[in-house]
Scaffold this motif. Structure first.
Motif, PDB file in Angstrom:
ATOM      1  N   TYR A 210       0.854  -1.183   0.000  1.00  0.00           N
ATOM      2  CA  TYR A 210       0.000   0.000   0.000  1.00  0.00           C
ATOM      3  C   TYR A 210       0.895   1.240   0.000  1.00  0.00           C
ATOM      4  O   TYR A 210       1.965   1.257   0.618  1.00  0.00           O
ATOM      5  CB  TYR A 210      -0.902   0.008   1.225  1.00  0.00           C
ATOM      6  CG  TYR A 210      -2.090  -0.909   1.109  1.00  0.00           C
ATOM      7  CD1 TYR A 210      -3.234  -0.499   0.408  1.00  0.00           C
ATOM      8  CD2 TYR A 210      -2.079  -2.167   1.686  1.00  0.00           C
ATOM      9  CE1 TYR A 210      -4.332  -1.343   0.292  1.00  0.00           C
ATOM     10  CE2 TYR A 210      -3.171  -3.018   1.577  1.00  0.00           C
ATOM     11  CZ  TYR A 210      -4.294  -2.597   0.876  1.00  0.00           C
ATOM     12  OH  TYR A 210      -5.370  -3.436   0.753  1.00  0.00           O
ATOM     13  N   ARG A 211       0.450   2.262  -0.682  1.00  0.00           N
ATOM     14  CA  ARG A 211       1.294   3.455  -0.796  1.00  0.00           C
ATOM     15  C   ARG A 211       1.517   4.120   0.561  1.00  0.00           C
ATOM     16  O   ARG A 211       2.598   4.660   0.814  1.00  0.00           O
ATOM     17  CB  ARG A 211       0.686   4.422  -1.810  1.00  0.00           C
ATOM     18  CG  ARG A 211       0.741   3.833  -3.225  1.00  0.00           C
ATOM     19  CD  ARG A 211       0.513   4.839  -4.325  1.00  0.00           C
ATOM     20  NE  ARG A 211       0.840   4.219  -5.607  1.00  0.00           N
ATOM     21  CZ  ARG A 211      -0.055   3.792  -6.491  1.00  0.00           C
ATOM     22  NH1 ARG A 211      -1.336   3.910  -6.234  1.00  0.00           N
ATOM     23  NH2 ARG A 211       0.335   3.241  -7.620  1.00  0.00           N
ATOM     24  N   TYR A 212       0.550   4.062   1.444  1.00  0.00           N
ATOM     25  CA  TYR A 212       0.801   4.652   2.760  1.00  0.00           C
ATOM     26  C   TYR A 212       1.815   3.820   3.539  1.00  0.00           C
ATOM     27  O   TYR A 212       2.541   4.352   4.387  1.00  0.00           O
ATOM     28  CB  TYR A 212      -0.507   4.837   3.547  1.00  0.00           C
ATOM     29  CG  TYR A 212      -1.071   3.609   4.220  1.00  0.00           C
ATOM     30  CD1 TYR A 212      -0.722   3.293   5.528  1.00  0.00           C
ATOM     31  CD2 TYR A 212      -1.965   2.771   3.551  1.00  0.00           C
ATOM     32  CE1 TYR A 212      -1.246   2.169   6.162  1.00  0.00           C
ATOM     33  CE2 TYR A 212      -2.482   1.656   4.164  1.00  0.00           C
ATOM     34  CZ  TYR A 212      -2.130   1.354   5.466  1.00  0.00           C
ATOM     35  OH  TYR A 212      -2.643   0.246   6.093  1.00  0.00           O
ATOM     36  N   HIS A 213       1.909   2.513   3.232  1.00  0.00           N
ATOM     37  CA  HIS A 213       2.959   1.694   3.831  1.00  0.00           C
ATOM     38  C   HIS A 213       4.331   2.167   3.348  1.00  0.00           C
ATOM     39  O   HIS A 213       5.282   2.243   4.136  1.00  0.00           O
ATOM     40  CB  HIS A 213       2.792   0.223   3.449  1.00  0.00           C
ATOM     41  CG  HIS A 213       1.687  -0.472   4.172  1.00  0.00           C
ATOM     42  ND1 HIS A 213       1.390  -1.806   3.954  1.00  0.00           N
ATOM     43  CD2 HIS A 213       0.809  -0.042   5.115  1.00  0.00           C
ATOM     44  CE1 HIS A 213       0.373  -2.154   4.715  1.00  0.00           C
ATOM     45  NE2 HIS A 213      -0.001  -1.097   5.419  1.00  0.00           N
ATOM     46  N   VAL A 214       4.445   2.447   2.046  1.00  0.00           N
ATOM     47  CA  VAL A 214       5.708   2.936   1.507  1.00  0.00           C
ATOM     48  C   VAL A 214       6.088   4.245   2.185  1.00  0.00           C
ATOM     49  O   VAL A 214       7.256   4.453   2.563  1.00  0.00           O
ATOM     50  CB  VAL A 214       5.613   3.116  -0.021  1.00  0.00           C
ATOM     51  CG1 VAL A 214       6.872   3.777  -0.583  1.00  0.00           C
ATOM     52  CG2 VAL A 214       5.367   1.769  -0.701  1.00  0.00           C
ATOM     53  N   ASP A 215       5.129   5.119   2.365  1.00  0.00           N
ATOM     54  CA  ASP A 215       5.375   6.390   3.041  1.00  0.00           C
ATOM     55  C   ASP A 215       5.873   6.149   4.469  1.00  0.00           C
ATOM     56  O   ASP A 215       6.867   6.752   4.909  1.00  0.00           O
ATOM     57  CB  ASP A 215       4.087   7.211   3.061  1.00  0.00           C
ATOM     58  CG  ASP A 215       4.322   8.650   3.485  1.00  0.00           C
ATOM     59  OD1 ASP A 215       5.070   9.363   2.793  1.00  0.00           O
ATOM     60  OD2 ASP A 215       3.763   9.057   4.529  1.00  0.00           O
ATOM     61  N   VAL A 239       6.414  -2.169  -7.877  1.00  0.00           N
ATOM     62  CA  VAL A 239       5.364  -2.732  -8.729  1.00  0.00           C
ATOM     63  C   VAL A 239       4.201  -3.246  -7.883  1.00  0.00           C
ATOM     64  O   VAL A 239       4.341  -3.502  -6.693  1.00  0.00           O
ATOM     65  CB  VAL A 239       5.919  -3.874  -9.609  1.00  0.00           C
ATOM     66  CG1 VAL A 239       7.015  -3.347 -10.525  1.00  0.00           C
ATOM     67  CG2 VAL A 239       6.459  -5.013  -8.758  1.00  0.00           C
ATOM     68  N   GLN A 240       3.037  -3.382  -8.551  1.00  0.00           N
ATOM     69  CA  GLN A 240       1.827  -3.912  -7.928  1.00  0.00           C
ATOM     70  C   GLN A 240       1.454  -3.133  -6.670  1.00  0.00           C
ATOM     71  O   GLN A 240       1.009  -3.692  -5.667  1.00  0.00           O
ATOM     72  CB  GLN A 240       1.973  -5.406  -7.621  1.00  0.00           C
ATOM     73  CG  GLN A 240       2.223  -6.257  -8.844  1.00  0.00           C
ATOM     74  CD  GLN A 240       2.446  -7.723  -8.521  1.00  0.00           C
ATOM     75  OE1 GLN A 240       1.945  -8.226  -7.505  1.00  0.00           O
ATOM     76  NE2 GLN A 240       3.186  -8.419  -9.373  1.00  0.00           N
ATOM     77  N   GLY A 241       1.649  -1.825  -6.736  1.00  0.00           N
ATOM     78  CA  GLY A 241       1.279  -0.982  -5.606  1.00  0.00           C
ATOM     79  C   GLY A 241      -0.220  -0.995  -5.353  1.00  0.00           C
ATOM     80  O   GLY A 241      -1.018  -1.186  -6.267  1.00  0.00           O
ATOM     81  N   LYS A 242      -0.584  -0.788  -4.114  1.00  0.00           N
ATOM     82  CA  LYS A 242      -1.990  -0.859  -3.719  1.00  0.00           C
ATOM     83  C   LYS A 242      -2.470   0.487  -3.170  1.00  0.00           C
ATOM     84  O   LYS A 242      -1.695   1.260  -2.623  1.00  0.00           O
ATOM     85  CB  LYS A 242      -2.173  -1.929  -2.641  1.00  0.00           C
ATOM     86  CG  LYS A 242      -1.770  -3.339  -3.063  1.00  0.00           C
ATOM     87  CD  LYS A 242      -1.917  -4.305  -1.899  1.00  0.00           C
ATOM     88  CE  LYS A 242      -1.451  -5.706  -2.279  1.00  0.00           C
ATOM     89  NZ  LYS A 242      -1.539  -6.635  -1.117  1.00  0.00           N
ATOM     90  N   GLU A 243      -3.766   0.711  -3.335  1.00  0.00           N
ATOM     91  CA  GLU A 243      -4.408   1.907  -2.800  1.00  0.00           C
ATOM     92  C   GLU A 243      -5.517   1.519  -1.831  1.00  0.00           C
ATOM     93  O   GLU A 243      -6.154   0.473  -1.991  1.00  0.00           O
ATOM     94  CB  GLU A 243      -5.014   2.743  -3.928  1.00  0.00           C
ATOM     95  CG  GLU A 243      -4.018   3.606  -4.683  1.00  0.00           C
ATOM     96  CD  GLU A 243      -3.614   4.857  -3.918  1.00  0.00           C
ATOM     97  OE1 GLU A 243      -3.774   4.906  -2.688  1.00  0.00           O
ATOM     98  OE2 GLU A 243      -3.111   5.786  -4.582  1.00  0.00           O
ATOM     99  N   THR A 244      -5.742   2.344  -0.839  1.00  0.00           N
ATOM    100  CA  THR A 244      -6.921   2.215   0.020  1.00  0.00           C
ATOM    101  C   THR A 244      -8.112   2.837  -0.708  1.00  0.00           C
ATOM    102  O   THR A 244      -7.975   3.386  -1.802  1.00  0.00           O
ATOM    103  CB  THR A 244      -6.675   2.918   1.354  1.00  0.00           C
ATOM    104  OG1 THR A 244      -6.209   4.245   1.098  1.00  0.00           O
ATOM    105  CG2 THR A 244      -5.622   2.180   2.179  1.00  0.00           C
ATOM    106  N   GLU A 250      -0.061  10.225  -3.616  1.00  0.00           N
ATOM    107  CA  GLU A 250       1.268  10.237  -4.213  1.00  0.00           C
ATOM    108  C   GLU A 250       1.625   8.841  -4.697  1.00  0.00           C
ATOM    109  O   GLU A 250       1.220   7.848  -4.092  1.00  0.00           O
ATOM    110  CB  GLU A 250       2.338  10.696  -3.206  1.00  0.00           C
ATOM    111  CG  GLU A 250       2.269  12.153  -2.814  1.00  0.00           C
ATOM    112  CD  GLU A 250       3.390  12.513  -1.844  1.00  0.00           C
ATOM    113  OE1 GLU A 250       3.994  13.601  -2.020  1.00  0.00           O
ATOM    114  OE2 GLU A 250       3.677  11.718  -0.926  1.00  0.00           O
ATOM    115  N   THR A 251       2.380   8.781  -5.778  1.00  0.00           N
ATOM    116  CA  THR A 251       2.920   7.496  -6.225  1.00  0.00           C
ATOM    117  C   THR A 251       4.116   7.126  -5.341  1.00  0.00           C
ATOM    118  O   THR A 251       4.595   7.951  -4.548  1.00  0.00           O
ATOM    119  CB  THR A 251       3.400   7.572  -7.682  1.00  0.00           C
ATOM    120  OG1 THR A 251       4.524   8.465  -7.761  1.00  0.00           O
ATOM    121  CG2 THR A 251       2.286   8.072  -8.596  1.00  0.00           C
TER     122      THR A 251
END
Length: 304
Positions: A210-215, A239-244, A250-251
């Protein structure tokens, strides 16, 4: 002084084992056949083609097999079958005494980042961030990325180029290349496997987060000092990023750009490494020169 493992020659033995998640026997057999066409012999571990829940085998068996391969002087390199999850469960019970005296190339990425980081920080011995046995398939075996593993094992010093990315931060840096999977690196923060990154070039890649995980993980690196006095940053595939349900806004690359804006080191985005076909073999723990210009990014291994 860096103690580089011996490079491989024709007839040398490569061990294949799965220290984490399970792997199908047929996939390992195909990879082994490719390795034999390269002139190597292959020893297949008993953790191949077996399963214990999501793991290849119970912790004790995975640890025992990896320990045996680390200690076996006849095995000149270990190519891991796949990543997944599980290496962190056994790393603290491994004895690296014989490996320190007689190092060999450990080849893989993703979950294998645990070993890359731990061995670099505790032993200072280079390892190989590369495709694993599961990535050597009928579709990929002849491509230049799989071929780069063969070249690295045989000792070829490399220079890889990447297309320019609009988010690149130009500059030049030299330093030991370290890093790997962002999720693993963030989870190693505060442990004895955390890499001291001062003056080094950090590599990051990830999959399925999940992108917030990356953040959150990038904030972890920043707060834990990973980015302080870094020489350079190489950003591979995310790759294979996820969204809530509500998009983060942001990417993955934008998140990283935001978190490193306070620093001056060069940053290369979109480098061909990570969970994708375009995954060059990179020797970790050896010096590289990173150049980021408006025309391309390059990583050149420094041999003298």
């Amino acid at each position: 002084m860096i103690k580089i493992p011996a490079y491989l020659k024709k007839g040398d033995l490569i061990g294949i084992t799965c220290p984490g998640s399970k792997m199908e026997q047929a996939a390992a057999d195909y990879a082994a056949n490719v390795l034999t066409t390269w002139g190597f012999r292959v020893q297949m571990g008993i953790t191949i083609g077996t399963g214990f829940h999501n793991f290849s085998a119970p912790d004790e068996l995975r640890q025992e097999e990896l320990q045996d391969m680390l200690d076996d002087k006849d095995i000149k390199a270990i190519l891991f079958g796949r990543g997944g999850y599980g290496t962190i469960c056994i790393v603290d019970n491994l004895d690296f005494t014989k490996f320190r005296k007689h190092p060999k190339w450990l080849c893989g990425y993703s979950d294998i980042t645990v070993l890359h980081a731990h061995i670099h920080q505790r032993l200072g011995i280079p390892t190989l961030h590369s495709v694993m046995a599961g990535g050597i398939t009928e579709e990929t075996h002849a491509n230049k990325y799989v071929h780069s593993l063969q070249q690295a094992l045989k000792g070829k010093a490399v220079k890889y180029n990447a297309e320019p990315h609009p988010m690149d931060r130009e500059g030049q840096a030299t330093g030991l290349l370290v890093g790997g999977n962002l999720s693993i690196l963030a989870n190693l923060s505060g442990t004895r496997s955390q890499i001291k990154t001062k003056g080094k070039i950090l590599l990051l890649e990830d999959i399925g987060e999940y992108r917030y995980h990356v953040d959150r993980m990038m904030y972890n690196l920043k707060r834990a000092g990973w980015l302080e006095k870094l020489a350079g940053l190489v950003v591979g595939a995310f790759v294979q990023g996820k969204e809530t349900n509500t998009p983060f806004g942001e990417t993955e690359y934008e998140i990283i750009q935001h978190l490193v804006e306070d620093y001056q080191f060069p940053v290369a985005y979109g480098f061909p490494v990570g969970h994708q076909v375009e995954n060059y073999a990179l020797k970790l723990g050896v010096p590289y020169e990173l150049k980021v210009t408006g025309k391309q990014s390059s990583l050149k291994e420094i041999t003298k």
